[in-house]
Design a protein around this motif. Structure first.
Motif, PDB file in Angstrom:
ATOM      1  N   ASP A  13      61.898  19.344 -60.857  1.00 27.85           N
ATOM      2  CA  ASP A  13      61.898  18.192 -60.528  1.00 27.85           C
ATOM      3  C   ASP A  13      62.869  17.186 -61.688  1.00 27.85           C
ATOM      4  N   LEU A  14      63.733  16.345 -60.782  1.00 25.37           N
ATOM      5  CA  LEU A  14      64.518  15.668 -61.636  1.00 25.37           C
ATOM      6  C   LEU A  14      63.948  14.660 -61.874  1.00 25.37           C
ATOM      7  N   ASN A  15      64.335  13.208 -62.848  1.00 25.93           N
ATOM      8  CA  ASN A  15      63.952  12.192 -63.665  1.00 25.93           C
ATOM      9  C   ASN A  15      64.797  11.280 -62.883  1.00 25.93           C
ATOM     10  N   TRP A  16      64.060  10.753 -61.918  1.00 25.72           N
ATOM     11  CA  TRP A  16      64.731   9.276 -61.189  1.00 25.72           C
ATOM     12  C   TRP A  16      65.087   8.171 -61.446  1.00 25.72           C
ATOM     13  N   LYS A  17      63.128   8.358 -62.806  1.00 25.64           N
ATOM     14  CA  LYS A  17      64.242   7.621 -64.070  1.00 25.64           C
ATOM     15  C   LYS A  17      65.585   6.931 -65.135  1.00 25.64           C
ATOM     16  N   ASN A  18      65.796   7.739 -64.882  1.00 25.94           N
ATOM     17  CA  ASN A  18      67.698   8.286 -65.989  1.00 25.94           C
ATOM     18  C   ASN A  18      68.183   7.359 -64.478  1.00 25.94           C
ATOM     19  N   PRO A  19      68.698   6.768 -64.831  1.00 20.50           N
ATOM     20  CA  PRO A  19      70.145   6.313 -64.539  1.00 20.50           C
ATOM     21  C   PRO A  19      71.032   6.981 -64.016  1.00 20.50           C
ATOM     22  N   GLN A  35      55.649  21.928 -74.578  1.00 15.34           N
ATOM     23  CA  GLN A  35      56.520  21.044 -74.023  1.00 15.34           C
ATOM     24  C   GLN A  35      56.240  21.627 -72.379  1.00 15.34           C
ATOM     25  N   PHE A  36      56.304  20.967 -71.553  1.00 16.38           N
ATOM     26  CA  PHE A  36      56.306  21.727 -70.201  1.00 16.38           C
ATOM     27  C   PHE A  36      57.239  20.944 -69.705  1.00 16.38           C
ATOM     28  N   TYR A  37      57.918  21.486 -68.564  1.00 12.37           N
ATOM     29  CA  TYR A  37      58.488  20.755 -67.374  1.00 12.37           C
ATOM     30  C   TYR A  37      58.546  20.291 -66.208  1.00 12.37           C
ATOM     31  N   PHE A  38      58.098  19.207 -65.465  1.00 13.03           N
ATOM     32  CA  PHE A  38      57.534  19.405 -64.403  1.00 13.03           C
ATOM     33  C   PHE A  38      57.747  19.984 -63.381  1.00 13.03           C
ATOM     34  N   HIS A  39      57.129  20.828 -61.584  1.00 11.40           N
ATOM     35  CA  HIS A  39      57.649  21.394 -61.042  1.00 11.40           C
ATOM     36  C   HIS A  39      56.877  20.666 -59.436  1.00 11.40           C
ATOM     37  N   LEU A  40      57.166  19.723 -58.294  1.00 14.80           N
ATOM     38  CA  LEU A  40      55.889  20.162 -57.758  1.00 14.80           C
ATOM     39  C   LEU A  40      56.319  20.915 -57.407  1.00 14.80           C
ATOM     40  N   PHE A  41      57.713  21.218 -56.669  1.00 15.30           N
ATOM     41  CA  PHE A  41      57.164  22.453 -55.962  1.00 15.30           C
ATOM     42  C   PHE A  41      57.545  23.930 -56.599  1.00 15.30           C
TER      43      PHE A  41
END
Length: 551
Positions: free
Chosen positions: A168-174, A156-162
């Motif tokens: 990046d944090l997963n703001w979908k997660n409460p 897999q891969f993880y997401f980084h905008l910078f």
């Protein structure tokens, strides 16, 4: 309900560069404490501190590895408590930079996520893709893809905008939303007065399966900003965050960094009925004139003048659209851009006139440390001092076009954000009183300014800013209506009025003298920069001069 921030005049401090108190070459919290009398003398009533949390400093503190502790290079929690207390005693509010879109890859959450694919913290971040295939073609703001391989080797891969070291944090997660709210409340409980919400517009992402449509032959990652900026979900998630903060801390300033948001989104983000921000910082004020670009090499660090017609349009649109909704932020420079005295102002007179022009409009001034002295960008002599691969690409491109390395570095020094973070000059001693060791940032100082000299000189930039800040505190400039006069491209003239009080702010943008018909009611000078004449309602401004006239 009125709040302290309705009359805020904010001073931005880049802590690493303000004052070193322990001679390690890095500015710190006790250094800032030492200079509270200076801040009080200037007249500001709030400070915004760039990040001071524990950080590996990949991106100067915007990569946080512990939100509940002060970076040891900055000081201790006791130092922070003392700083808050002494700022408050001086009548100065404290605003902290809060990074909520991403963390450092050294944060315990991320470390646990990559060590254990079954970890609950795996869902604190955005992992996607399989069999070593990236989920999409989106590009990072820092170059390359937003996707970096999972160090755990899952395919897999993880997401980084910078930067890739800033996942990046997963703001979908409460759970993430709850955790970030608790961090914010922890600092507000300590006594800080507001938060600058860094990169909040990026917390929502589109469907990760969706490629950004491009020419089928183009395989390079593309900055797909519509897929990760200002999506509707941002408002839903931030509303929960902001409502909870305001419930417990109704007087806390929530200042959002909405870099790419247009004015209509700014209305959404700051409309009181939407229960979101109090104000936002936009990067949309400054449209550059692209007509003088040399097409033979990369344009990103070529100096470009401001497009003054577009600037007038941008300012007026923001002033008029936000009227009655919220106060816009007013700024000329910050840690992410070149300094006013380097980027725009041709000389000391224009720097003063432009300060009048900007800060007497309706809104909240944010003055960047050293701006009140006329500080310029440093000049970097070594390409590695930029710590930025895009500068290396620019210099290579310029050299291929026949420029020397020195010429290319000079251009980058005038336009890059890092040379705008030079040490605050306090006096004429070694390193201008910033530190007795080597400063953390290398570069040649191109101006002669320092605090001690300017405080002693009644005609200095510092004393001009002091008068300007005092003027801004008057009710007319806090609450008056705003109306931009229709004048030539060579001037910027607007009126503020409140009941029977009126002020005219007239600034020349021209290197030639200009004349304006202003009428006889504006006869009382409140502040000026450069030379002007006012005779029988006719105003003559010498090059780059400016004046504030009242009825």
């Amino acid at each position: 309900m009125r709040h302290w921030y309705d009359q805020a005049i904010i001073y931005q401090i880049y802590p690493k560069s303000f004052q070193d108190s322990n001679n390690d070459g890095i500015g710190d919290l006790n250094g800032i404490r030492k200079r509270i009398p200076y801040l009080k003398e200037l007249g500001i009533n709030a400070v915004w501190l760039n990040p001071i949390f524990v950080s590996p400093q990949v991106d100067n503190g915007y990569d946080v590895s512990n939100y509940f502790a002060i970076d040891p290079k900055m000081g201790t929690m006791e130092d922070m408590d003392n700083l808050i207390k002494e700022m408050h005693e001086a009548g100065i509010h404290v605003i902290m930079d809060f990074v909520l879109n991403h963390t450092s890859d050294q944060h315990p959450w991320f470390q646990d996520a990559i060590k254990n694919p079954e970890s609950i913290y795996r869902d604190y971040y955005i992992f996607a893709g399989e069999n070593n295939q990236r989920p999409n073609n989106w590009g990072s703001f820092f170059g390359g893809s937003v996707w970096e391989k999972d160090p755990a080797g899952t395919g897999q891969f993880y997401f980084h905008l910078f930067d890739k070291r800033m996942p990046d944090l997963n703001w979908k997660n409460p759970e993430v939303r709850h955790a970030m709210t608790e961090i914010a409340k922890y600092w507000l409980e300590k006594g800080i007065d507001g938060l600058r919400l860094d990169a909040f517009i990026h917390i929502a992402k589109a469907d990760l399966r969706q490629n950004f449509p491009v020419n089928s032959k183009d395989e390079e990652p593309v900055i797909a900003e519509p897929f990760f900026a200002n999506l509707p979900q941002v408002q839903k998630w931030m509303r929960l965050f902001c409502e909870e903060i305001k419930q417990d801390y109704p007087d806390a300033l929530l200042l959002g960094e909405a870099a790419s948001a247009n004015v209509n989104l700014a209305v959404d983000y700051t409309n009181k009925n939407n229960h979101l921000m109090d104000s936002v910082i936009t990067f949309r004020y400054f449209t550059e004139d692209q007509s003088k670009i040399d097409p033979s090499f990369l344009s990103n660090y070529q100096p470009k003048p401001l497009d003054w017609v577009k600037f007038k349009q941008n300012q007026t649109i923001w002033q008029q659209t936000l009227s009655g909704i919220s106060k816009p932020t007013l700024y000329w420079n910050n840690h992410d851009m070149a300094r006013l005295a380097t980027r725009i102002a041709k000389n000391d007179i224009q720097a003063r006139s432009l300060a009048m022009l900007m800060y007497l409009q309706c809104g909240i001034p944010i003055i960047y440390y050293g701006e009140e002295l006329g500080m310029k960008n440093l000049q970097f002599e070594d390409i590695n001092d930029f710590k930025d691969d895009t500068v290396k690409e620019f210099v290579t491109s310029a050299e291929k076009a026949g420029k020397t390395s020195k010429e290319a570095l000079l251009m980058a020094s005038k336009t890059h954000k890092l040379p705008a973070r030079g040490p605050m000059p306090w006096d004429n001693e070694r390193n201008n009183g910033f530190t007795e060791k080597e400063p953390w940032i290398k570069g040649r100082k191109l101006d002669k300014v320092n605090v001690a000299d300017e405080i002693a000189d009644d005609s200095s930039m510092f004393n001009f800013y002091k008068k300007l800040i005092s003027l801004k505190k008057e009710q007319l400039f806090q609450e008056g209506n705003y109306y931009l006069w229709p004048t030539s491209n060579g001037s910027y003239v607007y009126e503020r009025n409140l009941k029977d009080k009126k002020a005219l702010i007239a600034v020349s943008l021209s290197q030639e003298p200009i004349e304006l018909e202003v009428g006889k009611e504006f006869s009382n000078e409140r502040l000026s920069a450069g030379q002007y004449d006012l005779v029988a309602g006719k105003l003559r401004l010498e090059p780059y001069a400016g004046v504030v006239l009242e009825n």
